[in-house]
Design a protein around this motif. Structure first.
Motif, mmCIF file in Angstrom:
data_model
loop_
_atom_site.group_PDB
_atom_site.id
_atom_site.type_symbol
_atom_site.label_atom_id
_atom_site.label_comp_id
_atom_site.label_asym_id
_atom_site.label_seq_id
_atom_site.Cartn_x
_atom_site.Cartn_y
_atom_site.Cartn_z
ATOM 1 N N SER A 242 0.596 -1.054 -0.071
ATOM 2 C CA SER A 242 0.094 -0.226 -0.240
ATOM 3 C C SER A 242 0.887 0.852 -0.058
ATOM 4 C CB SER A 242 -0.660 0.269 1.547
ATOM 5 O OG SER A 242 -1.271 -1.186 1.063
ATOM 6 N N GLY A 243 1.939 0.929 -0.049
ATOM 7 C CA GLY A 243 3.010 2.204 0.141
ATOM 8 C C GLY A 243 3.155 2.963 1.089
ATOM 9 N N ASP A 244 3.245 4.634 1.574
ATOM 10 C CA ASP A 244 3.746 4.966 2.462
ATOM 11 C C ASP A 244 2.292 5.865 3.051
ATOM 12 O OD1 ASP A 244 5.930 5.920 2.138
ATOM 13 O OD2 ASP A 244 6.409 7.280 1.021
ATOM 14 N N TYR A 245 1.166 5.724 2.575
ATOM 15 C CA TYR A 245 -0.095 5.913 3.184
ATOM 16 C C TYR A 245 -0.953 5.030 2.594
ATOM 17 C CZ TYR A 245 2.344 10.350 4.258
ATOM 18 O OH TYR A 245 3.096 12.085 4.645
ATOM 19 N N PRO A 246 -1.321 3.537 3.497
ATOM 20 C CA PRO A 246 -1.770 3.090 3.222
ATOM 21 C C PRO A 246 -3.234 2.988 3.685
ATOM 22 C CG PRO A 246 -0.772 2.416 5.391
ATOM 23 C CD PRO A 246 -0.152 3.528 4.560
ATOM 24 N N GLN A 247 -4.221 2.063 3.507
ATOM 25 C CA GLN A 247 -5.447 2.163 3.933
ATOM 26 C C GLN A 247 -5.790 2.262 5.491
ATOM 27 O OE1 GLN A 247 -8.207 1.042 6.606
ATOM 28 N NE2 GLN A 247 -9.693 1.715 5.778
ATOM 29 N N GLU A 248 -6.446 3.593 6.091
ATOM 30 C CA GLU A 248 -6.583 3.915 7.279
ATOM 31 C C GLU A 248 -6.392 2.465 8.799
ATOM 32 O OE1 GLU A 248 -9.554 6.343 10.079
ATOM 33 O OE2 GLU A 248 -8.762 7.518 8.679
ATOM 34 N N SER A 249 -6.678 1.461 8.099
ATOM 35 C CA SER A 249 -6.995 0.820 10.100
ATOM 36 C C SER A 249 -5.749 -0.299 9.784
ATOM 37 C CB SER A 249 -8.012 -0.140 9.328
ATOM 38 O OG SER A 249 -7.466 -1.470 8.232
ATOM 39 N N ILE A 250 -4.560 -0.043 8.761
ATOM 40 C CA ILE A 250 -3.451 -0.626 8.741
ATOM 41 C C ILE A 250 -1.982 0.095 9.295
ATOM 42 C CG2 ILE A 250 -3.642 -2.563 7.828
ATOM 43 C CD1 ILE A 250 -2.777 -2.333 4.878
ATOM 44 N N TYR A 251 -2.612 1.278 9.185
ATOM 45 C CA TYR A 251 -1.678 2.656 9.375
ATOM 46 C C TYR A 251 -0.833 3.168 10.633
ATOM 47 C CZ TYR A 251 0.532 7.453 9.212
ATOM 48 O OH TYR A 251 1.608 8.084 8.200
ATOM 49 N N MET A 252 0.188 1.733 10.286
ATOM 50 C CA MET A 252 1.065 1.942 11.775
ATOM 51 C C MET A 252 2.405 2.471 12.264
ATOM 52 S SD MET A 252 -0.057 -0.882 12.661
ATOM 53 C CE MET A 252 -1.135 -2.608 11.630
ATOM 54 N N LEU A 253 2.639 2.197 13.386
ATOM 55 C CA LEU A 253 4.137 3.290 13.862
ATOM 56 C C LEU A 253 4.696 3.549 12.137
ATOM 57 C CD1 LEU A 253 3.896 2.863 18.022
ATOM 58 C CD2 LEU A 253 3.322 5.113 16.397
ATOM 59 N N GLN A 254 5.626 1.923 12.363
ATOM 60 C CA GLN A 254 5.897 1.931 11.621
ATOM 61 C C GLN A 254 6.187 2.752 10.034
ATOM 62 O OE1 GLN A 254 4.597 -0.558 12.720
ATOM 63 N NE2 GLN A 254 5.812 -2.402 13.042
ATOM 64 N N HIS A 255 5.151 2.791 9.957
ATOM 65 C CA HIS A 255 4.717 3.672 8.695
ATOM 66 C C HIS A 255 4.608 5.453 9.205
ATOM 67 C CE1 HIS A 255 1.819 0.392 6.765
ATOM 68 N NE2 HIS A 255 2.870 0.845 6.496
ATOM 69 N N LEU A 256 4.524 5.600 10.493
ATOM 70 C CA LEU A 256 4.832 7.768 10.859
ATOM 71 C C LEU A 256 5.754 7.741 11.006
ATOM 72 C CD1 LEU A 256 3.344 9.462 12.456
ATOM 73 C CD2 LEU A 256 3.566 8.130 14.568
ATOM 74 N N PHE A 257 6.546 6.030 11.806
ATOM 75 C CA PHE A 257 7.803 6.810 11.957
ATOM 76 C C PHE A 257 9.195 7.311 10.060
ATOM 77 C CE2 PHE A 257 8.006 5.112 16.118
ATOM 78 C CZ PHE A 257 8.195 6.653 16.989
ATOM 79 N N ASN A 258 8.673 5.701 9.199
ATOM 80 C CA ASN A 258 8.761 6.682 8.134
ATOM 81 C C ASN A 258 8.603 7.575 7.345
ATOM 82 O OD1 ASN A 258 10.306 4.867 5.407
ATOM 83 N ND2 ASN A 258 8.708 5.394 5.200
ATOM 84 N N ASN A 259 7.419 7.845 7.929
ATOM 85 C CA ASN A 259 7.290 9.327 7.147
ATOM 86 C C ASN A 259 7.492 10.404 7.532
ATOM 87 O OD1 ASN A 259 5.301 8.117 4.848
ATOM 88 N ND2 ASN A 259 4.071 8.660 6.409
#
Length: 286
Positions: free
Chosen positions: A233-250
């Motif tokens: 899903s890339g940097d900004y996936p569907q809201e229910s699977i937006y994890m801490l790892q996505h946040l730190f990566n962004n």
């Protein structure tokens, strides 16, 4: 006594000599950088001005951080108990399986050998809007489901985690089961104990150490599922699977250092608390 003490001191000294290279590497590449992260969490990234707890307040009021914490917590609470229960059941089924036991163990461990990129292609093949599952639903006369762009994405991620880690945990359970003396089960059978009684009064108490170890490893491995979610899903996936790892990566990509440092300290602090709780529960059971 003096000779024994000298021998123990000599052995301890040799042990520290062997540990020194590893301790040096951990100190230089892990501990010292993290101490700098703690320091930076109290300063502005650009000006270097001391701001106290302002960075932490900024993180706590950040909607993306709150969403990531919520989703990560929900994922951990859901997937870890499921993984431990399913893998334990499978290990119990395979414990007395002599004829085909090796075959089944290999088949459950096979997902760990598949590269993440290949696995992502497999999930796209199945869960894409025009994938195999939706083709099957269309043949059954039902509407298509956009798995990765709706709340179904959360359960796809859960399935991915369980599919890849069940075999690993199953082998750990089997190791614990093989350490239980068979004579205990034989004695219980002589006393008229049934299958459930043996499991409750012999198997479970003897697996306490395994529960602690498998729980910790499952917790650590749960954070590795980010690779699959990111590649699908890339940097900004569907809201229910937006994890801490996505946040730190962004935040890392945007070089938002002060928020990233504050959030990292909070997450490590929470991680330490969880480890202490696990350890305390394990000690109370003993």
């Amino acid at each position: 006594m003096k000779r024994i003490k000298k021998r123990k001191k000599g052995e301890a000294g040799k042990a520290w000599i062997f540990l020194l290279p590893s301790l040096t590497g951990v100190t230089v590449f892990v501990l010292l950088p993290f101490m700098d992260v703690i320091r930076r969490s109290f300063y502005e990234a650009m000006s270097g001005k001391f701001v106290g707890m302002d960075n932490y307040k900024l993180v706590f009021h950040n909607e993306a951080f709150l969403l990531a914490v919520k989703n990560t917590g929900r994922f951990l609470i859901t997937c870890i108990p499921l993984l431990m229960i399913i893998s334990l059941i499978l290990s119990l089924l395979l414990y007395n399986q002599r004829k085909y036991g090796g075959y089944f163990k290999t088949s459950f461990l096979f997902p760990m050998a598949i590269p993440v990129a290949s696995m992502v292609l497999l999930w796209r093949l199945y869960f894409h809007e025009n994938g195999l599952l939706n083709v099957l639903l269309a043949h059954m006369g039902k509407e298509k489901i956009d798995f990765m762009n709706t709340d179904h994405a959360f359960w796809v991620l859960i399935f991915t985690y369980l599919w890849k880690n069940t075999g690993y945990d199953m082998i750990l359970w089997l190791t614990g089961l093989n350490g239980i003396p068979v004579i205990l089960y034989e004695a219980a059978s002589v006393d008229g104990a049934g299958t459930w009684a043996k499991f409750r009064y012999i198997t479970l108490p003897r697996l306490r150490t395994s529960v602690y170890i498998i729980g910790i490893l499952s917790f650590v491995n749960s954070f590795k599922v980010f690779r699959e979610a990111y590649l699908i899903s890339g940097d900004y996936p569907q809201e229910s699977i937006y994890m801490l790892q996505h946040l730190f990566n962004n935040w890392f990509v945007s070089l938002d250092i002060q928020k990233m440092c504050a959030a990292a300290v909070l997450c490590i602090f929470l991680f330490v608390i969880i480890m202490l709780v696990f350890k305390k529960l394990d000690m109370e059971e003993d």
